[in-house]
Write an enzyme that holds these catalytic residues in place. Structure first.
Site, mmCIF file in Angstrom:
data_model
loop_
_atom_site.group_PDB
_atom_site.id
_atom_site.type_symbol
_atom_site.label_atom_id
_atom_site.label_comp_id
_atom_site.label_asym_id
_atom_site.label_seq_id
_atom_site.Cartn_x
_atom_site.Cartn_y
_atom_site.Cartn_z
ATOM 1 N N CYS A 19 0.835 -1.214 0.000
ATOM 2 C CA CYS A 19 0.000 0.000 0.000
ATOM 3 C C CYS A 19 0.866 1.260 0.000
ATOM 4 C CB CYS A 19 -0.928 -0.014 1.219
ATOM 5 S SG CYS A 19 -1.830 1.527 1.479
ATOM 6 N N CYS A 22 0.217 3.536 2.998
ATOM 7 C CA CYS A 22 0.833 2.980 4.209
ATOM 8 C C CYS A 22 2.311 3.342 4.279
ATOM 9 C CB CYS A 22 0.664 1.462 4.236
ATOM 10 S SG CYS A 22 -1.057 0.890 4.207
#
Length: 422
Positions: A19, A22
């Site tokens: 991600c 993230c």
């Protein structure tokens, strides 16, 4: 962690290794951990790969990445604010502490009021209203603080019609909750947790969707000091301040810097400065049908929206959803080509090229096959005709031959008959 997490208060980042958001949060998250440790906070900070421990992530209702949750006993609180160190730390300290914070003195009240633009206070002793206040605090502590105080702690200018009471201090004044006029306490607090006038951005607009209010925005350029930009902003501020009693239950007021976000929301190019009213619950919006010259024009525009005479645009109908899909796809393609033209050509040109080649191959294969088959059939029929009957010339000669033979026979028979007669 699953067995022992209830022994402590945990602030957890549920992430996925692939991600991008993230990865962007990771350095901020490390700063959050260091800040909480240096403060001596009882909150423990950690992160968990939700793809490796999917059962635990599913247990806490993790559906996207990154997801930040504060786990306190049996409760799990979602963080929905900006992903900055200060905002995350403030959220952790607020939720990890007591639901209701007492204000024992006027000095403490003044100190807290300077720190909070919006301040909710319960005044009085034990009562059903206090029980309801505590219940609402357990739900909305993720957004704001909740305090309690005795009547003598409040400033002298505060006058309460009765006790117990729930009061909100904001915009330089205060407002008292009235169950008959304001309805459910939870809905009232959710509506009142914002100042009357805001600098609105994409995140704030998303948060305002939970209030159920329409959002009246002056879309301007903050760097532009021209009279028109300043005038529209002042008109919205005046309406928010002077007509609060008329509109605060239905409207939130503010201004937005630039039209990029609002253009993507409305799927249209708005010329700034302008005024737009958004209904975040169904994606409808209202534009004034004439130029807003003063406060009275703005008040009339709002009243037209309330009585249904103003025309609503947009919405969440089928056609609008299709339009949204097309708009999002177009925006994605344009953004990819703007950021990296070569990558855009590769991502979109290669599949189109492969599909084109496949279509061309299919079409040409069918055409050639049909011609070959037709020619073969024609040739085969021609050979069969030649074999069975011969050429046309041979057939003509054969016909002529038969005619000649029959004529000679007839002549012979005629000669014989004549001889018999003789």
């Amino acid at each position: 962690f699953k067995e022992n997490r209830k022994d402590d208060i945990w602030l957890v980042d549920f992430y996925a290794p692939w991600c991008g958001h993230c990865k962007k949060l990771e350095p901020v998250w490390n700063e959050v951990g260091m800040e909480m440790k240096n403060m001596g906070s009882p909150v423990k900070v950690g992160k968990m790969d939700a793809t490796s421990f999917s059962s635990i992530a599913s247990e806490f209702g993790v559906r996207g990445y990154p997801t930040i949750k504060l786990l306190k006993g049996d409760l799990a609180y979602n963080y929905r604010g900006p992903r900055t160190k200060d905002d995350i730390v403030e959220f952790a300290n607020r939720v990890a502490g007591p639901l209701i914070r007492p204000l024992p003195s006027q000095h403490m009240f003044e100190h807290v009021q300077k720190r909070h633009r919006v301040l909710f206070v319960y005044v009085g002793g034990e009562s059903p209203l206090k029980e309801k206040y505590i219940e609402v605090a357990s739900e909305l502590i993720v957004y704001t603080y909740f305090f309690s105080a005795s009547e003598d702690v409040l400033p002298e200018y505060v006058t309460l019609p009765e006790l117990p009471a729930v009061v909100v201090f904001k915009d330089g004044t205060y407002f008292v909750y009235d169950e008959y006029e304001d309805g459910d306490l939870s809905s009232w607090i959710n509506r009142e947790r914002f100042q009357g006038y805001l600098h609105v951005d994409g995140f704030t607009l998303y948060e305002l969707g939970d209030t159920g209010k329409l959002v009246a925005i002056a879309v301007i350029d903050d760097k532009n000091a021209s009279v028109e930009h300043t005038r529209l902003k002042s008109i919205i501020q005046e309406v928010a301040r002077d007509y609060r009693d008329h509109f605060h239950r239905d409207f939130q007021f503010g201004h937005m810097d630039g039209n990029d976000y609002i253009n993507s929301l409305l799927m249209d190019d708005l010329t700034i400065p302008t005024i737009v009213v958004l209904n975040t619950s169904n994606q409808q919006y209202f534009l004034p049908d004439r130029h807003i010259e003063n406060t009275e024009d703005m008040v009339q525009f709002i009243n037209n929206i309330l009585d249904g005479t103003a025309e609503a645009q947009g919405g969440d109908g089928l056609l609008q959803r299709i339009k949204r899909i097309i708009y999002d796809a177009k925006s994605t393609v344009v953004s990819v080509f703007k950021s990296s033209p070569l990558l855009g050509c590769f991502l979109f040109g290669l599949p189109l090229g492969v599909i084109s080649i496949m279509c061309y191959g299919i079409c040409t294969a069918d055409t050639d096959g049909g011609v070959d088959e037709h020619e073969a059939a024609k040739k085969e029929n021609g050979d069969r005709e030649l074999t069975d009957e011969g050429s046309e010339e041979e057939q003509e000669e054969e016909k002529n031959g038969k005619y000649t033979e029959l004529s000679d026979e007839e002549l012979k028979q005629k000669d014989i008959m004549e001889k018999k007669k003789d």
